[in-house]
Design an enzyme around this catalytic site. Structure first.
Site, PDB file in Angstrom:
ATOM      1  CB  CYS A 173      -0.935  -0.035   1.203  1.00  0.00           C
ATOM      2  SG  CYS A 173      -2.181   1.273   1.156  1.00  0.00           S
ATOM      3  CB  CYS A 174       3.908   2.195   1.966  1.00  0.00           C
ATOM      4  SG  CYS A 174       3.333   2.533   3.638  1.00  0.00           S
TER       5      CYS A 174
ATOM      6  CB  CYS B   3      -2.383   6.450   5.833  1.00  0.00           C
ATOM      7  SG  CYS B   3      -1.415   7.029   4.423  1.00  0.00           S
TER       8      CYS B   3
ATOM      9  CB  CYS C 279      -0.777   2.406   8.853  1.00  0.00           C
ATOM     10  SG  CYS C 279      -1.302   1.153   7.679  1.00  0.00           S
TER      11      CYS C 279
ATOM     12  CB  CYS D  51       6.198   4.996   4.310  1.00  0.00           C
ATOM     13  SG  CYS D  51       7.123   6.427   3.732  1.00  0.00           S
TER      14      CYS D  51
END
Lengths: 367, 93, 543
Positions: A238-239, A319, A322, A344
């Protein structure tokens, strides 16, 4: 010119010749695992450009040159992207294998790739400049570091800001010197609404003129995060999708980037210097040496608005999926809670080491 | 008449082929052939002589001098550049 | 002057070693001539009429005294004591032995020179304004960019086997002394409205069999984008240029066949696709290159005066104004009466090296008009420079006059030529000198080519001669109205072919017409436009 007819399929290996139209060659590259480009005559240099086009399109399979090839063309072929050279007649022993340096970008796979001379030199110069800047300004106050950075890297510098808990300080110092410097904001589409409103508040308050939100590529986001819950399955992916790749794309064109990283944040940041060379770009960390108390006093002195989540116990904001309020003593404890992650990936030490290795092949400068 | 000429591999100098296969700078010593056909076997041998000469070919002769369509070129090859000499070089032959 | 670093040094010296291996492979028979030929051509080695010819690159026509001395040394020890400066700002040796060439290349490499890509279907030596960095009218010094192009184009893996040879010229001023309009790519440094400098990009020009003036692809290219844009042009040409017909293989034919608009679109599309990190010119490298070409320091000494014979005339004709106070541009004519244009002896090269060193920061240029230049001469020392040139037989005061004739080597040396050009130039030079026809001919250009490949630039001469072979005899076509600099134009044929003698008389007659009809110092182009071809025709073919 060539046509579809000149594209022959044989299992997953495809043979084309130098007369193949560029588009047909790219189509072939999409379908095949390996490609032969046949040279009807050694002078027919179209094969070099076809190989370059195919490699640049992301083709990672085997690219083989066949046909009428002079042994001494090997270096040119390899650097244009071929990884196997198979002339119709065997190579005489006098063919020279390769050369130490090259003036141009090469497309060879793996270790044989050489940085083009102009980049190798520029990176060496950049590295030397970082050393000199640290020597001169290593202990300078943040406003001096920002002013020096903006002067040295004028026109090719940006600030990276999360618009997080401590972001206002760096932005305010930047705005004091030049409000037109681009500010890159990773709009992951997973931010707390408080972060977005804080961003708008700061932009207005500091009158920042060029804040650029960086969003993930929509097609990639659809493909990899179709349900919007990639963070649950694989937070690193996702990062990568929402931070690393958009930032890499946006950094093209900038040689220097100002960050808000601090030694007090730990996670390998304990030795952070104000100027840092990552093998490719210069990272400038003007607030690296400030401790939380000093930051708090500067916020007060400069009358900077605070991030709304600060009052709720957050010491570092990323975010929403997280990030949690800090549970322990460490400012970044609330990031990726319950996992061993602390970064990240945009400041990835692996990537940095790789780039550093590439720059080691640079040389002493003359003049 | 015809003769066989070439450039010497090591230094590029103009040479002509003798009947014994030896290459010499002098046209006088060159083997003469009545026509292209008569020269064929010798030219074949010359073309195989790749360690001695580059690019052997037949020239036309007009008596002792280069003749035919390429007479100016061949005269210059034989005698050297005409720079500094009369423009009437070609006609003087 | 640019100085090599370890990268440059290793690139050049490794290639010298490679060529040494290739030569011994040829001598031992491991390589046939067919295999060896493309390899030697990549190193500037031709086989001409009488011997091998070695063409040494003089990058963008700039060299220093130390390099000039090595050129002299090579002429003395490996050749017949002279060299020939060419219309592409290079030097050619007419008599080196193949077995000596690796050693010659090694000596060149020692002074940061090479013969790489002076032949073959690759990107040739970039040319530029011989007054670069000195000219009054310059937007910016083009030489750092020429050096960047030299490096980028040297052994470019993708562009070493192009459809045909490829020539790039760069100018830094409007007066375009680099003839960018007749190059495969022509670049002009310009300033935009924001005050930034960048490149106006032209492509598709050329001389040869089908002379064409280049079309403009772009009004303004940011300088940092230069390599990406050049790569885009080269790739479009490399993929689409004709390869089955040598006469249609140059980029000018591709541009013409596709149309300027479609060609530009393809280039722009390719540029958008490839631009970015690896092709962006790093700011550090641009700054590093620029630092090699500093502006010379001003001199506070007053200009020297001299009443030596011929000084006043030489000062008026061969010395040009410099942008830095106290400096002057000195043009050294290699066109003495009845001389072979562009030839210089080893002693003359040494003399120029010494004068440049003593009185001009050691820098020398080669011009496409086959002359030499001391670009940064200290004006106080002009009399001493003149004296030194006179002793060396180099003080001919005819730079830019009719007798400053340009020629290719022609049939006296060249394997491609159909007719001689040097002897025609020599006879013409003698006629112009002896009949006083040289006076008042400033900027009149006369150029002679010995074949349609047009190395003598006859297409872009005010008065051009093209030698052809007509049934075994040398015949010359006379053209009028060509222009090289500041807006290129191609000359038109005046009338039927001429014998060598007639050609000399015809050109002399045209010079005479121009001198009689010229008004108020107008250029030949203006006079021709005003009076038309008729008076010239009558003078040449009349009676």
């Amino acid at each position: 010119m060539g046509s579809e007819a000149s594209v022959k399929h044989a299992h997953s290996r495809v043979e084309i010749d130098t007369a193949t139209a560029p588009q047909a060659a790219l189509d072939a590259a999409r379908r095949a695992a390996a490609i032969d480009i046949r040279f009807p005559a050694f002078k027919d240099g179209r094969g070099y450009s076809l190989a370059a086009l195919i490699r640049e399109s992301g083709f990672a399979g085997e690219l083989r040159a066949t046909g009428d090839i002079l042994p001494d063309q090997k270096d040119y072929l390899t650097r244009s992207g071929f990884d196997v050279i198979a002339p119709d007649e065997g190579s005489p022993r006098w063919a020279r294998a390769s050369f130490t340096h090259a003036y141009q970008p090469g497309l060879a796979k793996g270790a044989n790739d050489r940085l083009p001379a102009y980049r190798a030199r520029a990176l060496a110069a950049r590295k030397a400049q970082v050393q000199a800047l640290n020597q001169q300004y290593g202990d300078a106050p943040p406003e001096t570091i920002i002013a020096v950075a903006l002067e040295v890297f004028a026109g090719r510098i940006a600030m990276l800001s999360s618009f997080g808990i401590e972001a206002a300080l760096g932005l305010a110092l930047l705005a004091q010197v030049d409000r037109a410097v681009p500010v890159l904001f990773l709009d992951t589409q997973r931010h707390f609404p408080q972060t977005l409103s804080y961003r708008d508040q700061l932009v207005a308050h500091l009158r920042l003129e060029d804040v650029r939100p960086l969003t993930p590529d929509p097609a990639e986001a659809r493909a990899q995060d179709h349900d919007g819950r990639l963070y649950e399955r694989d937070s690193e992916a996702c990062c990568d999708l929402r931070k690393v790749r958009p930032l890499n794309a946006a950094l093209d064109g900038f040689d220097a980037v100002i960050t808000g990283r601090k030694r007090a944040h730990g996670s390998g940041r304990e030795a952070l210097r104000p100027f840092e060379f990552d093998g490719e770009r210069v990272k400038i960390n003007p607030v690296a040496g400030l401790d939380p108390a000093r930051i708090a006093s500067l916020y007060r002195d400069m009358k900077l608005p605070a991030h709304p989540l600060g009052a709720q116990g957050y010491t570092s904001v990323g975010c929403w999926p997280c990030t949690a309020p800090s549970a322990g003593t460490h400012p970044r404890d609330g990031r990726w809670p319950g996992s061993d992650r602390s970064e990240c990936g945009i400041f990835d030490p692996v990537r940095t080491a790789r780039a550093e290795a590439a720059s080691r092949r640079t040389v002493r400068l003359i003049g | 008449m015809r003769a066989i000429t070439a450039n010497r591999l090591t230094d590029g100098h103009v040479v002509y082929r003798r009947a014994d296969g030896i290459w010499k700078p002098s046209l006088i010593e060159a083997e003469r052939f009545a026509d292209d056909r008569a020269a064929e076997p010798a030219l074949d041998a010359a073309l195989r002589d790749i360690l001695t000469v580059v690019g052997p070919y037949l020239i036309e002769l007009d008596g002792e001098r280069p003749g035919g369509r390429k007479h100016v070129r061949e005269a210059i090859r034989l005698k050297g550049p005409t720079t500094g000499t009369s423009l009437l070089y070609a006609q003087e032959r | 002057m640019y100085r090599y670093d370890e990268i440059d040094r290793s690139i050049v010296s490794e290639r010298v070693e490679e060529f040494r291996e290739q030569v011994s492979a040829r001598l031992s028979g491991a390589l046939t001539e067919d295999q060896f030929k493309p390899l030697r051509l990549m190193n500037g080695v031709y086989l001409q009429l009488h011997a091998y010819m070695l063409r040494v690159a003089i990058p963008y026509g700039t060299l220093d005294a130390r390099q000039m001395r090595v050129l002299a040394h090579i002429a003395r020890h490996y050749d017949k004591d002279y060299g020939h400066f060419t219309t592409r700002q290079n030097i050619q040796y007419n008599w080196p032995a193949l077995v000596d060439i690796p050693e010659i290349l090694e000596q060149l490499a020692d002074v940061e020179m090479h013969a790489i890509q002076t032949s073959g279907n690759c990107i040739r030596n970039t040319t530029t304004d011989p007054f670069a960095g000195a000219a009054l009218d310059e937007v910016e010094d083009p030489r750092p960019w020429c050096e960047l192009i030299r490096q980028w184009s040297t052994f470019h893996p993708e562009f070493t086997f192009l459809p045909r040879k490829f020539k790039i010229a760069v100018t830094g001023s409007d007066a375009d002394r680099a003839a960018i309009g007749v190059h495969d790519i022509g670049l002009k440094l310009v300033r935009n409205d924001a005050g930034e400098t960048g490149f106006e990009v032209h492509a598709g020009g050329g001389q040869g069999r089908t002379p064409r003036v280049a079309v403009k692809l772009r009004d303004f290219l940011p300088k940092g984008e230069l390599l990406a844009y050049l790569t885009a042009i080269m790739r479009v040409y490399n993929l689409a240029g004709q390869r089955d017909n040598i006469y249609k293989a140059r980029i000018k034919i591709l541009v013409e066949t596709m149309g300027a608009e479609a060609f530009t679109q393809d280039v722009e599309a390719m540029y958008r696709q490839i631009r970015g990190r690896d092709l962006a010119v790093p700011a550090e490298e641009a700054a590093r290159l620029a630092a090699f070409f500093p502006e010379p320091s001003p001199s506070t000494l007053p200009e020297g005066v001299s009443d030596a014979p011929g000084y006043a005339r030489w000062r008026a004709i061969n010395v040009k104004p410099h942008k830095v106070p106290g400096r002057a541009i000195v043009v050294i004519s290699l066109k003495p009466r009845a001389g072979a244009p562009g030839d210089a002896t080893a002693d003359q090269m040494d003399a120029v090296a010494s004068l440049a060193e003593r009185y001009g920061d050691g820098e020398i240029r080669v011009t496409k008009e086959q002359n030499l230049v001391i670009p940064h001469a200290i004006a106080a020392h002009l009399p001493a420079i003149h004296e030194g040139l006179r002793e060396a037989g180099l003080a001919t005061a005819n730079a830019g006059l009719a007798s400053d004739i340009v020629t290719c080597p022609g049939l006296d040396y060249c394997n491609l030529a159909n007719a001689r050009s040097i002897p025609v130039a020599q006879a013409l030079s003698a006629a112009l000198f002896d009949r006083g026809l040289d006076e008042d001919t400033q900027d009149l250009t006369i150029k002679i080519s010995g074949c349609i490949n047009a190395c003598g630039h006859h297409h872009i001469a005010n008065i051009g001669l093209l030698g052809v072979d007509k049934k075994g005899e040398e015949v010359y076509q006379l053209t009028l109205g060509g222009v090289a600099d500041n807006g290129a134009a191609i000359g038109k044929i005046l009338g039927p072919g001429l014998t060598p003698d007639e050609a000399v008389e015809a050109v002399a007659a045209c010079v005479g017409v121009f001198r009689r009809k010229r008004k108020d110092g107008e250029t030949f182009t203006h006079t021709l436009a005003r009076i038309g071809f008729e008076p010239f025709k009558e003078a040449v073919y009349g009676q």
